[in-house]
Design an enzyme around this catalytic site. Structure first.
Site, PDB file in Angstrom:
ATOM      1  N   LEU A   1       0.820  -1.225   0.000  1.00 12.02           N
ATOM      2  CA  LEU A   1       0.000   0.000   0.000  1.00 12.02           C
ATOM      3  C   LEU A   1       0.855   1.277   0.000  1.00 12.02           C
ATOM      4  CD1 LEU A   1      -2.966  -1.007   2.371  1.00 12.02           C
ATOM      5  CD2 LEU A   1      -2.838  -1.167  -0.114  1.00 12.02           C
TER       6      LEU A   1
ATOM      7  N   THR B   1       8.452  -2.935 -19.659  1.00  7.28           N
ATOM      8  CA  THR B   1       8.226  -1.553 -20.083  1.00  7.28           C
ATOM      9  C   THR B   1       8.823  -1.224 -21.442  1.00  7.28           C
ATOM     10  OG1 THR B   1       8.750   0.744 -19.514  1.00  7.28           O
ATOM     11  CG2 THR B   1      10.324  -0.897 -18.807  1.00  7.28           C
TER      12      THR B   1
ATOM     13  N   TYR C   1      15.022   2.939 -14.264  1.00 14.01           N
ATOM     14  CA  TYR C   1      13.757   2.201 -14.206  1.00 14.01           C
ATOM     15  C   TYR C   1      13.736   1.095 -15.265  1.00 14.01           C
ATOM     16  CZ  TYR C   1       8.945   1.085 -15.379  1.00 14.01           C
ATOM     17  OH  TYR C   1       7.809   0.406 -15.694  1.00 14.01           O
TER      18      TYR C   1
ATOM     19  N   LYS D   1      13.914  -3.254 -14.979  1.00  9.65           N
ATOM     20  CA  LYS D   1      13.015  -4.239 -15.595  1.00  9.65           C
ATOM     21  C   LYS D   1      13.809  -5.198 -16.492  1.00  9.65           C
ATOM     22  CE  LYS D   1       9.055  -2.813 -13.954  1.00  9.65           C
ATOM     23  NZ  LYS D   1       8.092  -3.641 -13.230  1.00  9.65           N
TER      24      LYS D   1
ATOM     25  N   ILE E   1       3.814  21.163 -20.682  1.00 11.61           N
ATOM     26  CA  ILE E   1       4.221  20.302 -21.808  1.00 11.61           C
ATOM     27  C   ILE E   1       5.749  20.179 -21.753  1.00 11.61           C
ATOM     28  CG2 ILE E   1       4.352  20.130 -24.327  1.00 11.61           C
ATOM     29  CD1 ILE E   1       1.654  21.642 -24.423  1.00 11.61           C
TER      30      ILE E   1
ATOM     31  N   ARG F   1       3.474   9.077 -28.051  1.00  7.18           N
ATOM     32  CA  ARG F   1       3.388   7.832 -27.279  1.00  7.18           C
ATOM     33  C   ARG F   1       2.216   6.985 -27.773  1.00  7.18           C
ATOM     34  NH1 ARG F   1       7.550   9.246 -26.135  1.00  7.18           N
ATOM     35  NH2 ARG F   1       8.542   9.688 -24.142  1.00  7.18           N
TER      36      ARG F   1
HETATM   37  N1  UDP Z   1       4.145  14.704 -20.115  1.00 12.77           N
HETATM   38  C1  UDP Z   1       4.023  16.074 -20.182  1.00 12.77           C
HETATM   39  N2  UDP Z   1       3.570  16.739 -19.077  1.00 12.77           N
HETATM   40  C2  UDP Z   1       3.237  16.108 -17.915  1.00 12.77           C
HETATM   41  C3  UDP Z   1       3.355  14.688 -17.874  1.00 12.77           C
HETATM   42  C4  UDP Z   1       3.809  14.017 -18.989  1.00 12.77           C
HETATM   43  O1  UDP Z   1       4.333  16.703 -21.201  1.00 12.77           O
HETATM   44  O2  UDP Z   1       2.843  16.769 -16.928  1.00 12.77           O
HETATM   45  C5  UDP Z   1       4.634  13.964 -21.313  1.00 12.77           C
HETATM   46  C6  UDP Z   1       5.865  13.114 -21.051  1.00 12.77           C
HETATM   47  O3  UDP Z   1       7.047  13.867 -21.274  1.00 12.77           O
HETATM   48  C7  UDP Z   1       5.698  11.985 -22.076  1.00 12.77           C
HETATM   49  C8  UDP Z   1       4.171  11.845 -22.212  1.00 12.77           C
HETATM   50  O4  UDP Z   1       3.619  13.051 -21.676  1.00 12.77           O
HETATM   51  O5  UDP Z   1       6.218  12.354 -23.321  1.00 12.77           O
HETATM   52  C9  UDP Z   1       3.614  10.678 -21.426  1.00 12.77           C
HETATM   53  O6  UDP Z   1       4.134  10.750 -20.107  1.00 12.77           O
HETATM   54  P1  UDP Z   1       3.629   9.845 -18.915  1.00 12.77           P
HETATM   55  O7  UDP Z   1       4.373  10.286 -17.685  1.00 12.77           O
HETATM   56  O8  UDP Z   1       2.144   9.856 -18.863  1.00 12.77           O
HETATM   57  O9  UDP Z   1       4.048   8.374 -19.322  1.00 12.77           O
HETATM   58  P2  UDP Z   1       5.504   7.751 -19.675  1.00 12.77           P
HETATM   59  O10 UDP Z   1       5.709   8.001 -21.143  1.00 12.77           O
HETATM   60  O11 UDP Z   1       6.512   8.392 -18.799  1.00 12.77           O
HETATM   61  O12 UDP Z   1       5.311   6.300 -19.378  1.00 12.77           O
END
Ligand code: UDP
Length: 325
Positions: A33, A117, A141, A145, A205, A219
């Site tokens: 938790l 991942t 990270y 994995k 962003i 993504r």
């Molecule tokens: N991202 C962003 N602003 C935020 C959080 C994420 O621009 O506040 C971008 C991040 O750089 C990545 C995408 O959104 O390119 C997805 O990020 P997330 O953390 O959701 O997942 P990850 O790709 O790290 O697994």
């Protein structure tokens, strides 16, 4: 079958537990938790509050519950955090996984699904990324994995442990009862929806000078229910052989496109600001998931990013403060 799910109180783990119980499997959730929520654990699952760092607690759970298989979700999962504190990942993620795996071998539990991942693919030579791509972890990270994947390879050869490593691209979305609730929240879609709900002023962003169609990172978002179905299929096929699978929809969306889609879905204007690039973020990550489609017949039910965001929005509106704490 009885399945022990580590991290079954967390976001992806709790949804997988919900789907396992819907298919009449018997489930034991093992979770400390630290990030998960007691309220996210399905009421029909047996809940064991325990920490993988505590080898005796792991042994006790395996002795008492005698699972046929394990699904291992419990871990630290943040790329950014791992770039700041690598020992949490190269240390804890690996040693906790080793505690689980050595206890499994000792107790004769020989089937495991590992959450892996897309962060294994920092410098892909081809896009979309299939399982033959060269592995270059993008962060501690991803490295943690990869180390667990390699340990599983040897445990298969030496002890006959059958495994499936599922390399998730970007898990998102919700079921009617389970969704994403992290503290602090760092993932794009829940952050954007918090802005839409007025719980956060704006979304930053992280860079707009990437080599993508609008300069923001691209993504491959995959619905958490489709991920869960992949786990169930992979579990059913473990007796044939060990496998690794990349899991995504094969289509990418940029950060700006996600924000625009969320604005359409919610009917709200979403304020943004331009921030710096986040360390460890590759420009583009899109999965080729032909292997799991062909070998296991996996077909995503919710491949569109709009549907994924709609499901998350429904959950966030019903649970504006997340799970009951
Ligand atoms: N991202 C962003 N602003 C935020 C959080 C994420 O621009 O506040 C971008 C991040 O750089 C990545 C995408 O959104 O390119 C997805 O990020 P997330 O953390 O959701 O997942 P990850 O790709 O790290 O697994």
């Amino acid at each position: 079958m009885k399945i022990l799910v580590t991290g079954g109180a967390g976001y992806i783990g709790s949804v997988v537990v919900e789907q396992l119980i819907a298919t009449h499997e018997s489930v034991v959730v093992f979770d400390n938790l630290s990030q998960g929520h007691r309220a996210a654990v399905h009421p029909e699952a047996v809940f064991v509050e325990g920490d993988l760092a505590d080898r005796k607690a792991v042994d006790a759970a395996l002795t008492q519950h005698r699972p046929d298989a394990v699904m291992h979700f419990a871990s630290k999962t943040l790329v950014g955090e791992s770039m700041q504190n690598p020992f949490l990942y190269l240390g804890d993620n690996v040693t906790n996984g080793l505690n689980l795996l050595s206890s499994m071998v000792e107790h004769g539990v020989k089937r495991i699904i590992l959450s892996s991942t897309a962060n294994l693919f920092d410098q892909p030579e081809r896009m979309p990324i299939d399982e033959s791509e060269r592995i270059v972890p993008g962060s501690p990270y991803g490295e943690s994995k990869f180390i667990l994947e390699r340990i599983l390879y040897w445990l298969d050869r030496i002890h006959g442990v059958r495994f499936a490593c599922l390399r998730y691209f970007n898990a998102a979305g919700a079921t009617l009862t389970r969704g994403e609730d992290h503290e602090p929240e760092l993932h794009l879609i829940p952050i954007v929806l918090q802005v839409a709900m007025g719980k956060r002023e704006k979304v930053s962003i992280f860079g707009d000078d990437y080599p993508t169609r609008d300069g923001t990172c691209l993504r491959d978002y995959i619905h958490v229910v489709d991920l869960a179905q992949a786990h169930i299929l992979a579990l059913g096929a473990l007796d044939r052989s060990s496998q690794v699978y990349n899991l995504g929809n094969g289509e990418g969306f940029t950060v700006k496109e996600v924000i625009d889609t969320a604005s359409e879905v919610t009917g709200k204007k979403i304020r943004t600001e331009l921030g710096a690039r986040r360390a460890g973020d590759p420009a583009v990550l899109v999965a080729a998931s032909g292997k799991i489609r062909k070998e296991l017949g996996w077909v995503p039910q919710f491949p569109h990013v709009r549907t994924i965001i709609e499901s998350a929005w429904r959950w966030h509106q019903a649970n504006p403060d997340g799970y009951l704490k």
